[in-house]
Design a protein around this motif. Structure first.
Motif, PDB file in Angstrom:
ATOM      1  N   ASN A  21      -6.161  17.714  -0.570  1.00 47.69           N
ATOM      2  CA  ASN A  21      -6.849  16.449  -0.263  1.00 47.69           C
ATOM      3  C   ASN A  21      -8.363  16.640  -0.255  1.00 47.69           C
ATOM      4  OD1 ASN A  21      -4.754  14.626  -0.085  1.00 47.69           O
ATOM      5  ND2 ASN A  21      -4.458  14.895   2.115  1.00 47.69           N
ATOM      6  N   ARG A  22      -8.811  17.686   0.424  1.00 46.24           N
ATOM      7  CA  ARG A  22     -10.256  17.946   0.482  1.00 46.24           C
ATOM      8  C   ARG A  22     -10.803  18.222  -0.914  1.00 46.24           C
ATOM      9  NH1 ARG A  22      -9.208  20.020   5.621  1.00 46.24           N
ATOM     10  NH2 ARG A  22      -8.444  21.999   4.806  1.00 46.24           N
ATOM     11  N   GLY A  23     -10.064  19.010  -1.706  1.00 52.12           N
ATOM     12  CA  GLY A  23     -10.532  19.347  -3.035  1.00 52.12           C
ATOM     13  C   GLY A  23     -10.595  18.138  -3.971  1.00 52.12           C
ATOM     14  N   LEU A  24      -9.688  17.188  -3.751  1.00 51.57           N
ATOM     15  CA  LEU A  24      -9.600  16.025  -4.651  1.00 51.57           C
ATOM     16  C   LEU A  24     -10.572  14.908  -4.281  1.00 51.57           C
ATOM     17  CD1 LEU A  24      -5.706  15.734  -5.122  1.00 51.57           C
ATOM     18  CD2 LEU A  24      -7.368  16.484  -6.827  1.00 51.57           C
ATOM     19  N   GLU A  25     -11.248  15.052  -3.144  1.00 59.93           N
ATOM     20  CA  GLU A  25     -12.170  14.004  -2.691  1.00 59.93           C
ATOM     21  C   GLU A  25     -13.152  13.542  -3.776  1.00 59.93           C
ATOM     22  OE1 GLU A  25     -14.230  14.987   0.912  1.00 59.93           O
ATOM     23  OE2 GLU A  25     -12.662  14.161   2.190  1.00 59.93           O
ATOM     24  N   PRO A  26     -13.787  14.492  -4.512  1.00 61.62           N
ATOM     25  CA  PRO A  26     -14.729  14.072  -5.560  1.00 61.62           C
ATOM     26  C   PRO A  26     -14.081  13.173  -6.619  1.00 61.62           C
ATOM     27  CG  PRO A  26     -14.920  16.436  -5.164  1.00 61.62           C
ATOM     28  CD  PRO A  26     -13.720  15.962  -4.390  1.00 61.62           C
ATOM     29  N   PHE A  27     -12.774  13.294  -6.821  1.00 65.18           N
ATOM     30  CA  PHE A  27     -12.075  12.456  -7.802  1.00 65.18           C
ATOM     31  C   PHE A  27     -11.645  11.117  -7.212  1.00 65.18           C
ATOM     32  CE2 PHE A  27     -11.307  16.874  -9.045  1.00 65.18           C
ATOM     33  CZ  PHE A  27     -11.642  16.860 -10.389  1.00 65.18           C
ATOM     34  N   GLY A  28     -11.838  10.953  -5.896  1.00 63.22           N
ATOM     35  CA  GLY A  28     -11.365   9.734  -5.244  1.00 63.22           C
ATOM     36  C   GLY A  28      -9.842   9.667  -5.164  1.00 63.22           C
ATOM     37  N   LEU A  29      -9.194  10.834  -5.208  1.00 67.29           N
ATOM     38  CA  LEU A  29      -7.731  10.878  -5.184  1.00 67.29           C
ATOM     39  C   LEU A  29      -7.243  11.656  -3.964  1.00 67.29           C
ATOM     40  CD1 LEU A  29      -7.058  11.827  -8.930  1.00 67.29           C
ATOM     41  CD2 LEU A  29      -7.029   9.536  -7.910  1.00 67.29           C
ATOM     42  N   ARG A  30      -5.965  11.450  -3.613  1.00 60.40           N
ATOM     43  CA  ARG A  30      -5.312  12.235  -2.580  1.00 60.40           C
ATOM     44  C   ARG A  30      -4.191  13.051  -3.236  1.00 60.40           C
ATOM     45  NH1 ARG A  30      -7.702  11.745   2.154  1.00 60.40           N
ATOM     46  NH2 ARG A  30      -5.726  12.211   3.160  1.00 60.40           N
ATOM     47  N   THR A  31      -3.613  13.933  -2.461  1.00 61.43           N
ATOM     48  CA  THR A  31      -2.575  14.807  -2.995  1.00 61.43           C
ATOM     49  C   THR A  31      -1.461  14.025  -3.685  1.00 61.43           C
ATOM     50  OG1 THR A  31      -3.008  16.539  -1.359  1.00 61.43           O
ATOM     51  CG2 THR A  31      -0.826  16.517  -2.353  1.00 61.43           C
ATOM     52  N   ARG A  32      -1.060  12.892  -3.077  1.00 57.75           N
ATOM     53  CA  ARG A  32       0.074  12.167  -3.650  1.00 57.75           C
ATOM     54  C   ARG A  32      -0.258  11.535  -5.003  1.00 57.75           C
ATOM     55  NH1 ARG A  32       4.153   9.806   0.240  1.00 57.75           N
ATOM     56  NH2 ARG A  32       5.271  11.633  -0.547  1.00 57.75           N
ATOM     57  N   HIS A  33      -1.532  11.098  -5.169  1.00 58.62           N
ATOM     58  CA  HIS A  33      -1.930  10.625  -6.486  1.00 58.62           C
ATOM     59  C   HIS A  33      -1.808  11.753  -7.516  1.00 58.62           C
ATOM     60  CE1 HIS A  33      -4.346   7.898  -3.789  1.00 58.62           C
ATOM     61  NE2 HIS A  33      -3.755   7.012  -4.550  1.00 58.62           N
ATOM     62  N   TYR A  34      -2.209  12.938  -7.087  1.00 56.30           N
ATOM     63  CA  TYR A  34      -2.149  14.089  -7.998  1.00 56.30           C
ATOM     64  C   TYR A  34      -0.712  14.380  -8.421  1.00 56.30           C
ATOM     65  CZ  TYR A  34      -2.178  18.906  -9.581  1.00 56.30           C
ATOM     66  OH  TYR A  34      -1.972  20.040 -10.308  1.00 56.30           O
ATOM     67  N   THR A  35       0.221  14.288  -7.489  1.00 58.35           N
ATOM     68  CA  THR A  35       1.617  14.574  -7.849  1.00 58.35           C
ATOM     69  C   THR A  35       2.146  13.533  -8.846  1.00 58.35           C
ATOM     70  OG1 THR A  35       2.573  13.346  -5.975  1.00 58.35           O
ATOM     71  CG2 THR A  35       2.058  15.669  -5.616  1.00 58.35           C
ATOM     72  N   VAL A  36       1.673  12.288  -8.721  1.00 60.20           N
ATOM     73  CA  VAL A  36       2.086  11.261  -9.684  1.00 60.20           C
ATOM     74  C   VAL A  36       1.526  11.589 -11.069  1.00 60.20           C
ATOM     75  CG1 VAL A  36       1.843   8.835 -10.327  1.00 60.20           C
ATOM     76  CG2 VAL A  36       2.372   9.442  -7.960  1.00 60.20           C
ATOM     77  N   LEU A  37       0.253  11.960 -11.112  1.00 56.52           N
ATOM     78  CA  LEU A  37      -0.338  12.356 -12.400  1.00 56.52           C
ATOM     79  C   LEU A  37       0.435  13.535 -12.999  1.00 56.52           C
ATOM     80  CD1 LEU A  37      -4.210  12.208 -11.725  1.00 56.52           C
ATOM     81  CD2 LEU A  37      -2.789  10.533 -12.915  1.00 56.52           C
ATOM     82  N   MET A  38       0.785  14.479 -12.142  1.00 56.00           N
ATOM     83  CA  MET A  38       1.502  15.678 -12.593  1.00 56.00           C
ATOM     84  C   MET A  38       2.848  15.296 -13.214  1.00 56.00           C
ATOM     85  SD  MET A  38       2.469  19.038 -10.295  1.00 56.00           S
ATOM     86  CE  MET A  38       3.600  18.143  -9.218  1.00 56.00           C
TER      87      MET A  38
END
Lengths: 135, 135
Positions: A21-38
């Motif tokens: 979550n902290r790492g994705l902040e610059p992208f305006g995303l949270r972990t769950r958004h990332y899993t959807v993209l994945m």
DNA sequence: TATTGTTATACTCTATAACTATA
DNA sequence: TATAGTTATAGAGTATAACAATA
């Protein structure tokens, strides 16, 4: 007295989520958004129902996540060729690019989480988790 | 394309938490209450600050959890002998009994989670998690 | 009738800031 | 001045029920 494996899993998982979550902040995303993209990147195009099943996310939560990603221009909702109820979630070019950058970041955060383990141990852990983590 | 270990941890951890939550329903407890009982049982008596550090829970959340457990008669808040700011969280007899029953349940749920693994693999997984899960 | 996506809603979890009493 | 506990609050995560469109 021994800690339960569930407890250890929960704590390590929580740390992984918060770190990403902290790492994705610059992208305006949270972990769950990332899993959807994945999931969308891995499978090319998925119905929202399939996304929810695959990721263990409630269908109503999938709606909100895909809304966010669509607003950000990272996914499209394409019609399903055979079923007009179904909408296929597909990565845009922008989404593919963002996913690539986020995946590099996730891999870096994995490395930090797994710092105490050597390469063979990391592989073993990933294998064991994969075998118990199926939904 | 490989799933990140963080993703696998998060999913397995989420499953473990939800499974234990369901199992603890008859006790009127949630997973986090159980971890507080576990820490208090292991250490005999802990300051709330120590509980929070140990479990990775925010101090304000510790207050709410200990409130619940105290209302249920499972823990006491004893004064610290040397520091009047500090309150030691100690299991009552009832709390010890309930923790024993809940621990048996947690172990049963661990078994379900870990069903795909043999005994040696379970031990390996617990060891690897213990090494990366330190706060 | 059953299923997909959607909306509304509520409850839990997590995190932050500000306050008190002590140190 | 710093720390332990507390309160209030807001945001994120999770789960449920009900609905429209379609199968």
């Amino acid at each position: 007295m021994d800690d339960s494996v569930g407890f250890l899993l929960a704590r390590a998982g929580g740390r992984a989520i918060r770190g990403l979550n902290r790492g994705l902040e610059p992208f305006g995303l949270r972990t769950r958004h990332y899993t959807v993209l994945m999931a969308a990147a891995q499978h090319g195009g998925l119905a929202q129902r399939e996304l929810g099943d695959l990721l263990g996310i409630d269908p109503s939560a999938v709606v909100a996540l895909v809304d966010d990603l669509q607003t950000a221009g990272l996914v499209r909702r394409d019609p399903h060729p055979d079923d007009r109820r179904t909408r296929l979630v597909v990565l845009t070019d922008e989404g593919l690019k963002t996913f690539g950058e986020a995946a590099a970041l996730a891999s870096k955060i994995d490395d930090e989480t797994l710092a105490p383990l050597d390469a063979a141990e990391r592989a073993t852990l990933a294998d064991l988790l994969r075998r118990i983590a199926r939904p």
